[in-house]
Design an enzyme around this catalytic site. Structure first.
Site, PDB file in Angstrom:
ATOM      1  N   LYS A  72       0.834  -1.206   0.000  1.00 44.76           N
ATOM      2  CA  LYS A  72       0.000   0.000   0.000  1.00 44.76           C
ATOM      3  C   LYS A  72       0.875   1.266   0.000  1.00 44.76           C
ATOM      4  O   LYS A  72       2.092   1.188   0.236  1.00 44.76           O
ATOM      5  CB  LYS A  72      -0.910  -0.032   1.228  1.00 44.76           C
ATOM      6  CG  LYS A  72      -1.892  -1.203   1.225  1.00 44.76           C
ATOM      7  CD  LYS A  72      -2.846  -1.114   2.405  1.00 44.76           C
ATOM      8  CE  LYS A  72      -3.823  -2.275   2.395  1.00 44.76           C
ATOM      9  NZ  LYS A  72      -4.856  -2.127   3.436  1.00 44.76           N
ATOM     10  N   TYR A  77     -12.325  -1.608  -3.523  1.00 44.13           N
ATOM     11  CA  TYR A  77     -12.844  -1.902  -2.184  1.00 44.13           C
ATOM     12  C   TYR A  77     -14.380  -1.798  -2.132  1.00 44.13           C
ATOM     13  O   TYR A  77     -14.938  -1.510  -1.066  1.00 44.13           O
ATOM     14  CB  TYR A  77     -12.228  -0.936  -1.165  1.00 44.13           C
ATOM     15  CG  TYR A  77     -10.835  -1.334  -0.714  1.00 44.13           C
ATOM     16  CD1 TYR A  77     -10.585  -2.553  -0.079  1.00 44.13           C
ATOM     17  CD2 TYR A  77      -9.750  -0.473  -0.899  1.00 44.13           C
ATOM     18  CE1 TYR A  77      -9.317  -2.909   0.346  1.00 44.13           C
ATOM     19  CE2 TYR A  77      -8.462  -0.828  -0.471  1.00 44.13           C
ATOM     20  CZ  TYR A  77      -8.265  -2.047   0.155  1.00 44.13           C
ATOM     21  OH  TYR A  77      -7.005  -2.405   0.590  1.00 44.13           O
ATOM     22  N   ASN A 113      -1.870  -0.210   6.973  1.00 41.45           N
ATOM     23  CA  ASN A 113      -1.373  -1.520   7.402  1.00 41.45           C
ATOM     24  C   ASN A 113      -0.486  -2.201   6.351  1.00 41.45           C
ATOM     25  O   ASN A 113      -0.342  -3.412   6.327  1.00 41.45           O
ATOM     26  CB  ASN A 113      -2.529  -2.420   7.862  1.00 41.45           C
ATOM     27  CG  ASN A 113      -3.531  -2.721   6.767  1.00 41.45           C
ATOM     28  OD1 ASN A 113      -3.409  -2.209   5.659  1.00 41.45           O
ATOM     29  ND2 ASN A 113      -4.507  -3.562   7.061  1.00 41.45           N
ATOM     30  N   HIS A 164      -1.895  -5.659   1.516  1.00 43.51           N
ATOM     31  CA  HIS A 164      -3.240  -6.211   1.315  1.00 43.51           C
ATOM     32  C   HIS A 164      -3.111  -7.602   0.733  1.00 43.51           C
ATOM     33  O   HIS A 164      -2.156  -7.887   0.005  1.00 43.51           O
ATOM     34  CB  HIS A 164      -4.038  -5.329   0.347  1.00 43.51           C
ATOM     35  CG  HIS A 164      -5.309  -5.985  -0.128  1.00 43.51           C
ATOM     36  ND1 HIS A 164      -6.472  -5.975   0.604  1.00 43.51           N
ATOM     37  CD2 HIS A 164      -5.573  -6.730  -1.240  1.00 43.51           C
ATOM     38  CE1 HIS A 164      -7.395  -6.669  -0.046  1.00 43.51           C
ATOM     39  NE2 HIS A 164      -6.882  -7.131  -1.167  1.00 43.51           N
ATOM     40  N   GLU A 196      -9.908  -9.437  -7.810  1.00 40.97           N
ATOM     41  CA  GLU A 196      -8.814  -8.489  -7.562  1.00 40.97           C
ATOM     42  C   GLU A 196      -7.680  -8.649  -8.586  1.00 40.97           C
ATOM     43  O   GLU A 196      -7.083  -7.666  -9.011  1.00 40.97           O
ATOM     44  CB  GLU A 196      -8.297  -8.668  -6.135  1.00 40.97           C
ATOM     45  CG  GLU A 196      -9.340  -8.237  -5.107  1.00 40.97           C
ATOM     46  CD  GLU A 196      -8.878  -8.405  -3.659  1.00 40.97           C
ATOM     47  OE1 GLU A 196      -7.761  -8.927  -3.435  1.00 40.97           O
ATOM     48  OE2 GLU A 196      -9.627  -7.991  -2.761  1.00 40.97           O
TER      49      GLU A 196
END
Ligand code: CMP
Length: 142
Positions: free
Chosen positions: A13, A53, A116, A119, A130
């Site tokens: 990310k 998302y 975080n 992913h 995805e």
């Protein structure tokens, strides 16, 4: 019974790219026995982050998450190995780094539940969606 070879989508990310830990994440991916079937940088627009998302639309963190995911470049990858989806989730650790196990990427590198670092797809259906989202039309080398 032998585990099935499987593909999953992994993302470093924008916080991971900013921290310059892409190399660290890729090293760990290779050390854990994944083959990188595809890799590229992606600078998501807000609309692209919202599409990616979409399952989280309506959740309280949706606006902030999609703003964060479109705040800078990310690195997207297709990973392949036996039981890739579960194994990559194990290597990443829990979504919230505060509850992630020692030695996981999120425990070591993440700063919050939103930022975080990485992913991973959570099921075969989401992995298919995805992977197609970022690599649709790309001929993945088997
Ligand atoms: P990821 O595995 O990419 O899937 C959805 C993301 O939403 C998740 O990692 C976090 O970055 C973010 N997320 C999930 N739960 C929360 C939460 N409670 N607050 C903020 N962000 C969240």
């Amino acid at each position: 019974m032998a585990q099935q070879v499987q593909r999953t989508l992994a993302i470093v990310k924008p916080d991971g790219v900013e921290q310059r830990v892409v190399g660290k994440v890729v090293s760990r991916i290779e050390a854990e026995g994944f083959r990188i079937a595809a890799i590229r940088s992606a600078r998501l627009s807000k609309a692209e982050a919202e599409g990616f998302y979409a399952v989280h639309r309506g959740k309280p963190f949706f606006a902030s998450l999609t703003a964060f995911m479109s705040s800078g470049p990310a690195v997207v990858m297709v990973l392949e190995r036996e039981d890739a989806i579960a194994k990559w989730r194990e290597v990443m650790g829990a979504t919230n780094p505060a509850s992630a196990a020692p030695g996981t990427l999120r425990k070591e590198l993440a700063t919050s539940v939103e930022r975080n670092v990485v992913h991973g797809s959570d099921a075969p259906e989401t992995a298919a969606f995805e992977i197609a989202y970022f690599f649709g039309g790309v001929d993945l080398i088997g």
